[in-house]
Design a protein around this motif. Structure first.
Motif, PDB file in Angstrom:
ATOM      1  N   VAL A 199      46.584  40.910  28.457  1.00  0.00           N
ATOM      2  CA  VAL A 199      46.669  40.965  26.995  1.00  0.00           C
ATOM      3  C   VAL A 199      45.480  40.293  26.315  1.00  0.00           C
ATOM      4  O   VAL A 199      45.469  40.118  25.096  1.00  0.00           O
ATOM      5  CB  VAL A 199      47.981  40.330  26.491  1.00  0.00           C
ATOM      6  CG1 VAL A 199      49.178  41.053  27.105  1.00  0.00           C
ATOM      7  CG2 VAL A 199      48.045  38.828  26.788  1.00  0.00           C
ATOM      8  N   GLY A 200      44.467  39.919  27.109  1.00  0.00           N
ATOM      9  CA  GLY A 200      43.234  39.389  26.526  1.00  0.00           C
ATOM     10  C   GLY A 200      43.296  37.947  26.082  1.00  0.00           C
ATOM     11  O   GLY A 200      42.451  37.517  25.284  1.00  0.00           O
ATOM     12  N   ALA A 201      44.262  37.174  26.593  1.00  0.00           N
ATOM     13  CA  ALA A 201      44.401  35.770  26.171  1.00  0.00           C
ATOM     14  C   ALA A 201      43.467  34.887  26.999  1.00  0.00           C
ATOM     15  O   ALA A 201      43.899  34.093  27.830  1.00  0.00           O
ATOM     16  CB  ALA A 201      45.848  35.322  26.314  1.00  0.00           C
ATOM     17  N   ILE A 202      42.167  35.029  26.726  1.00  0.00           N
ATOM     18  CA  ILE A 202      41.144  34.295  27.465  1.00  0.00           C
ATOM     19  C   ILE A 202      40.673  33.122  26.603  1.00  0.00           C
ATOM     20  O   ILE A 202      40.207  33.334  25.475  1.00  0.00           O
ATOM     21  CB  ILE A 202      39.943  35.194  27.813  1.00  0.00           C
ATOM     22  CG1 ILE A 202      40.424  36.501  28.465  1.00  0.00           C
ATOM     23  CG2 ILE A 202      38.960  34.454  28.708  1.00  0.00           C
ATOM     24  CD1 ILE A 202      41.177  36.338  29.744  1.00  0.00           C
ATOM     25  N   PRO A 203      40.770  31.877  27.078  1.00  0.00           N
ATOM     26  CA  PRO A 203      40.311  30.742  26.274  1.00  0.00           C
ATOM     27  C   PRO A 203      38.834  30.875  25.893  1.00  0.00           C
ATOM     28  O   PRO A 203      38.028  31.455  26.641  1.00  0.00           O
ATOM     29  CB  PRO A 203      40.538  29.541  27.205  1.00  0.00           C
ATOM     30  CG  PRO A 203      41.617  29.977  28.140  1.00  0.00           C
ATOM     31  CD  PRO A 203      41.381  31.444  28.348  1.00  0.00           C
ATOM     32  N   THR A 208      43.424  33.522  19.124  1.00  0.00           N
ATOM     33  CA  THR A 208      43.474  34.389  20.304  1.00  0.00           C
ATOM     34  C   THR A 208      43.547  35.857  19.871  1.00  0.00           C
ATOM     35  O   THR A 208      44.423  36.245  19.095  1.00  0.00           O
ATOM     36  CB  THR A 208      44.688  34.037  21.176  1.00  0.00           C
ATOM     37  OG1 THR A 208      44.618  32.655  21.544  1.00  0.00           O
ATOM     38  CG2 THR A 208      44.721  34.897  22.423  1.00  0.00           C
ATOM     39  N   HIS A 209      42.629  36.648  20.405  1.00  0.00           N
ATOM     40  CA  HIS A 209      42.578  38.078  20.054  1.00  0.00           C
ATOM     41  C   HIS A 209      43.306  38.876  21.133  1.00  0.00           C
ATOM     42  O   HIS A 209      42.783  39.110  22.225  1.00  0.00           O
ATOM     43  CB  HIS A 209      41.132  38.549  19.946  1.00  0.00           C
ATOM     44  CG  HIS A 209      40.996  40.033  19.783  1.00  0.00           C
ATOM     45  ND1 HIS A 209      41.645  40.745  18.793  1.00  0.00           N
ATOM     46  CD2 HIS A 209      40.278  40.957  20.505  1.00  0.00           C
ATOM     47  CE1 HIS A 209      41.355  42.027  18.901  1.00  0.00           C
ATOM     48  NE2 HIS A 209      40.524  42.176  19.937  1.00  0.00           N
ATOM     49  N   ASP A 214      51.996  39.660  16.935  1.00  0.00           N
ATOM     50  CA  ASP A 214      50.652  40.144  17.260  1.00  0.00           C
ATOM     51  C   ASP A 214      50.548  40.595  18.717  1.00  0.00           C
ATOM     52  O   ASP A 214      49.712  41.439  19.052  1.00  0.00           O
ATOM     53  CB  ASP A 214      49.619  39.042  16.997  1.00  0.00           C
ATOM     54  CG  ASP A 214      49.651  38.552  15.566  1.00  0.00           C
ATOM     55  OD1 ASP A 214      49.691  39.393  14.657  1.00  0.00           O
ATOM     56  OD2 ASP A 214      49.647  37.333  15.360  1.00  0.00           O
ATOM     57  N   LEU A 215      51.378  40.016  19.565  1.00  0.00           N
ATOM     58  CA  LEU A 215      51.332  40.341  20.989  1.00  0.00           C
ATOM     59  C   LEU A 215      52.068  41.633  21.310  1.00  0.00           C
ATOM     60  O   LEU A 215      51.655  42.390  22.204  1.00  0.00           O
ATOM     61  CB  LEU A 215      51.934  39.183  21.794  1.00  0.00           C
ATOM     62  CG  LEU A 215      52.043  39.362  23.312  1.00  0.00           C
ATOM     63  CD1 LEU A 215      50.653  39.525  23.932  1.00  0.00           C
ATOM     64  CD2 LEU A 215      52.767  38.160  23.932  1.00  0.00           C
ATOM     65  N   LEU A 216      53.141  41.913  20.605  1.00  0.00           N
ATOM     66  CA  LEU A 216      53.996  43.043  20.967  1.00  0.00           C
ATOM     67  C   LEU A 216      53.280  44.384  20.969  1.00  0.00           C
ATOM     68  O   LEU A 216      53.550  45.221  21.855  1.00  0.00           O
ATOM     69  CB  LEU A 216      55.219  43.088  20.052  1.00  0.00           C
ATOM     70  CG  LEU A 216      56.235  41.960  20.279  1.00  0.00           C
ATOM     71  CD1 LEU A 216      57.363  42.035  19.267  1.00  0.00           C
ATOM     72  CD2 LEU A 216      56.796  42.027  21.703  1.00  0.00           C
ATOM     73  N   PRO A 217      52.353  44.673  20.042  1.00  0.00           N
ATOM     74  CA  PRO A 217      51.656  45.964  20.120  1.00  0.00           C
ATOM     75  C   PRO A 217      50.876  46.153  21.415  1.00  0.00           C
ATOM     76  O   PRO A 217      50.723  47.288  21.894  1.00  0.00           O
ATOM     77  CB  PRO A 217      50.723  45.916  18.907  1.00  0.00           C
ATOM     78  CG  PRO A 217      51.396  45.004  17.944  1.00  0.00           C
ATOM     79  CD  PRO A 217      52.036  43.944  18.793  1.00  0.00           C
TER      80      PRO A 217
END
Length: 774
Positions: free
Chosen positions: A87-91, A143-144, A198-201
């Protein structure tokens, strides 16, 4: 998806399967990639081969090739890391690892887990109440979220190309956010769960991609729903659950949704989940019980986790089938599964050639558990008579186990019956502190290590040659003594204050004791993943426990002859021995813990008599076994703390008792740790940059404390400035008289070059900080 669109859920399944390989093939390939001996393409090819071998194996054991009964649950390192990367959750500190499309390659993926240069890796902590470690996501307002990896889709397509319709598995959105910590840029009061909308999509896009690839079912693991230990108000968790699965269930093009909730009972989360459009719900009926009637439950497939995925006993199949009967009163749509992923178990009992035949008959590893699932599933579809022979055989095995010699030892039980409150208590701490200060005469901020030093190839080969008979016991003893001498001289040269012998003779901090205590057995190939490429072989605690003779005294007393500095005797505590073994399930854990504690008490008495002034009893698993339900906390903490005190309370005031806890969320059990009444407690603190010291200060903890300054789960070497900063942070909250300086954990898995450099930096930083103390 309408009801008529829903594909049938398989009658039998598992929630996941070991991914390291029957002979740790994945571990070896990953470590070869890290070392530069193979490239990413070769690692990918090895992993693809393992995945296909797993599918074929599961099919041969009774799961279907095309009915979604086989879970697609592979991971190169960690399932939570996989979800956050997807999901792109990269610090932000790792932004340079991401390409222009927001993707992360394999090298970047592993860097998040292991760190690089000045960039610390993601924190690591225990996965609920298991000994598996996951990497903690860091999520903030910045977080994007976006679909940054479609690996889960590609692995499903790989299965299709090989003739399988599997069931993709991913950590669910609610659990992912519940387990995350706020990023360093997040404002006060923020929690990652605030980002659910924001995460659900992104989850929706992933689920739709899986549908397009032909997936019939997708499994979303939501163990966060069963835990009451997560610091989020329950009503917020339940609201997030409804929001998430109303949204994902409302997608018009999707596979059917199977939400699994292992490690405990859903309780008040069950009616909330039933009210959403999910088609199947997994219930852990080993840790939990059959729920009461909930409106709408009859319309959902109930996947009954009646086969224990967390322990290796063959179990009571007849009782499990009775539980299925109880559940069938709530819904006509019933399926059988393991209670948890089988990643917590070794692969196959048939790989064990040295266990006693009687003991083997009591066991079921992952492959045997799948056979049990298949048996019960056949009973569901064909009736009890179709599986009567298998149920009777399991019942006979249980009876054989109960009556076997050694399971109950009268002498051990008589000793427990004579215990009094005095056996669980030491004297006043201030009196002990004064006696220890005079006996040990240590400087401010004393330095030490946690116990083990790197285990070289020569050490492991010597141990293997001893086991095979190629090396005589006396020659092996000479090899170990030579290694101890090198380790002691190294510590002297570095300037450490309290020394250790390095534990070269130990294969594992639990197995070593299991091999020397009655009531235990050890395996040849019973490997289980602990974290990343780290694997352990949990011992099997099958009977009453006692110590036939001293275990560590020879090594510790020899070490003390090599130095005038104090040497720590090193033992593993009773709770950790239980947590990191497969423990008998025929009596309360507290009873078993007290048996182990008495064996350790005898060992500590002998160490003290041999002149050892400092004894460390490691309890890294104290937090790990804390029950997920708050109603069970008091009972657990009573027996776990009591077992530690029983083990350690027999020494004189001048003998200093240490304990060690790593990756154990100190703040969550700080009262229990205080009640252990150890003179010094060392804890993990480096990855979190001393976050824990605030809990220590707030609690008023007044015993010795060693917050770790060197993260040994990463290959990076912390610099003097970094360690100095960590020490200064600790001293802002904790009086200097209490503070010890040490790594986070033992050094067994590290190499000597990085170890020597890191320990040298620790000593240099400590001396610099000491100079500032008044």
């Amino acid at each position: 998806m309408t009801t008529t669109d829903t594909p049938a859920f398989p009658s039998g399944t598992i929630l996941g399967y070991p991914r390291i390989g029957r002979r740790r093939e994945l571990k070896k390939a990953v470590e070869a990639f890290w070392a530069g001996r193979i490239d990413a393409a070769e690692l990918e090819a090895t992993a693809a081969g393992l995945r296909q071998a797993t599918r074929e194996r599961l099919s041969s054991l009774g799961l279907g090739r095309t009915d979604s009964s086989i879970p697609e649950s592979f991971s190169f390192y960690d399932q939570v890391l996989d979800a956050q990367v997807a999901v792109g959750a990269i610090p932000a500190r790792f932004a340079d690892l991401v390409d222009g499309d927001g993707h992360l390659d394999l090298a970047g993926y592993f860097t998040l887990a292991r760190g690089a240069g000045d960039n610390l890796p993601l924190e690591m902590t225990k996965w609920f109440d298991s000994n598996y470690h996951y990497l903690v996501p860091e999520i903030g307002p910045e977080t994007h979220f976006h679909l940054a990896s479609d690996r889960i889709v590609r692995e499903f397509e790989e299965a299709v190309a090989n003739g399988f319709i599997t069931r993709p598995v991913i950590v669910g959105p609610v659990t992912l956010l519940l387990l995350a910590k706020p990023s360093s840029d997040a404002p006060a009061g923020f929690h990652p769960l605030d980002r659910l909308a924001d995460l659900l999509p992104v989850y929706a896009e992933l689920i739709e991609r899986l549908a397009a690839a032909g997936a019939q079912w997708v499994q979303l693991d939501e163990p966060g729903l069963v835990s009451e230990s997560i610091d989020i108000p329950r009503d917020e968790t339940l609201a997030a659950l409804a929001q998430a699965y109303d949204a994902l269930g409302g997608l018009t093009t999707r596979p059917a949704l199977f939400v699994a909730a292992p490690y405990g009972s859903l309780d008040d989360a069950l009616p909330v989940l039933v009210a959403t459009p999910v088609e199947a719900i997994g219930l852990d009926l080993v840790r939990g019980t059959v729920p009461t009637i909930v409106p709408g439950l009859a319309d959902v497939t109930l996947v009954a986790g009646v086969i224990d995925g967390h322990n290796i006993w063959r179990g009571d199949l007849a009782g499990a089938f009775d539980t299925l009967g109880e559940l069938s009163a709530l819904s006509e749509n019933i399926a059988v599964s393991s209670s948890t992923s089988l990643q917590h178990l070794p692969h196959d009992v048939e790989d064990e050639t040295k266990l006693a035949a009687e003991l083997t008959g009591w066991l079921a590893f992952a492959d045997q558990k799948i056979g049990q699932v298949a048996t019960l599933a056949r009973g569901l579809t064909s009736g009890l008579s179709a599986i009567r022979a298998e149920l009777d055989a399991a019942t006979a095995s249980l009876a054989d186990r109960r009556g076997s010699p050694g399971v109950r030892d009268g002498a051990v039980r008589a000793r427990l019956d004579t215990l009094t409150p005095a056996d669980f208590s030491r004297g006043d701490y201030e009196t002990r502190l004064a006696a220890q200060s005079q006996a040990l005469r240590l400087p401010p901020l004393p330095t030490t290590t946690i116990g083990s030093f790197p285990q070289t190839g020569d050490i492991r080969r010597a141990r293997a040659r001893l086991v095979s008979g190629e090396l005589a016991a006396e020659d092996y003893r000479d090899v170990m003594r030579a290694e101890i001498g090198r380790v002691v001289q190294l510590q002297e040269d570095l300037g450490l204050d309290v020394l250790v012998h390095g534990e070269p003779e130990r294969n594992d901090m639990v197995q070593y004791f299991a091999e020397n205590l009655d009531g235990f057995a050890v395996t040849e190939n019973g490997w289980v993943q602990s974290y990343g490429s780290r694997c352990t072989r949990p011992s099997i605690l099958w009977g009453d426990v006692s110590r036939p003779q001293p275990i560590t005294v020879e090594w510790s007393s020899y070490t003390q002859t090599l130095t005038e500095k104090p040497v720590k005797g090193m033992l593993t505590g009773p709770v950790t021995i239980l947590a990191w073994s497969f423990v008998r399930d025929d009596q309360p854990l507290g009873d078993t813990a007290r048996q182990v504690a008495l064996a350790l008490r005898d060992e500590i008495t002998d160490l003290e008599a041999a002149g050892i002034q400092v004894v460390q009893v490691d309890e890294p698993a104290l937090r790990e076994l804390l029950p997920l339900k708050k109603r069970d906390h008091a009972h657990y903490l009573d027996w776990s703390v009591g077992a530690f005190r029983l083990a350690t309370a027999g020494v004189a005031d001048r003998t200093q008792i240490h304990t060690h806890l790593c990756y154990s969320e100190f703040g969550a059990v700080i009262d229990a740790i205080r009640n252990l009444d150890a003179d010094v407690t060392s804890i993990e603190a480096a990855r979190s940059k001393m976050e824990v010291v605030q809990d220590i200060q707030t609690s008023g903890f007044d015993h010795g404390i060693g917050p770790g300054v060197y993260d040994i789960h990463s290959p990076r070497v912390p610099g003097v400035a970094e360690i100095t900063e960590l020490l200064e942070r600790a001293l802002q909250s904790i009086p200097a008289r209490q503070v010890w300086v040490n790594p986070d954990c033992g050094l067994k898995t590290r190499g000597y070059a990085e170890t020597v450099a890191s320990l040298g930096n620790i000593v240099d930083a400590t001396r610099a900080v000491r100079a500032t103390l008044v």
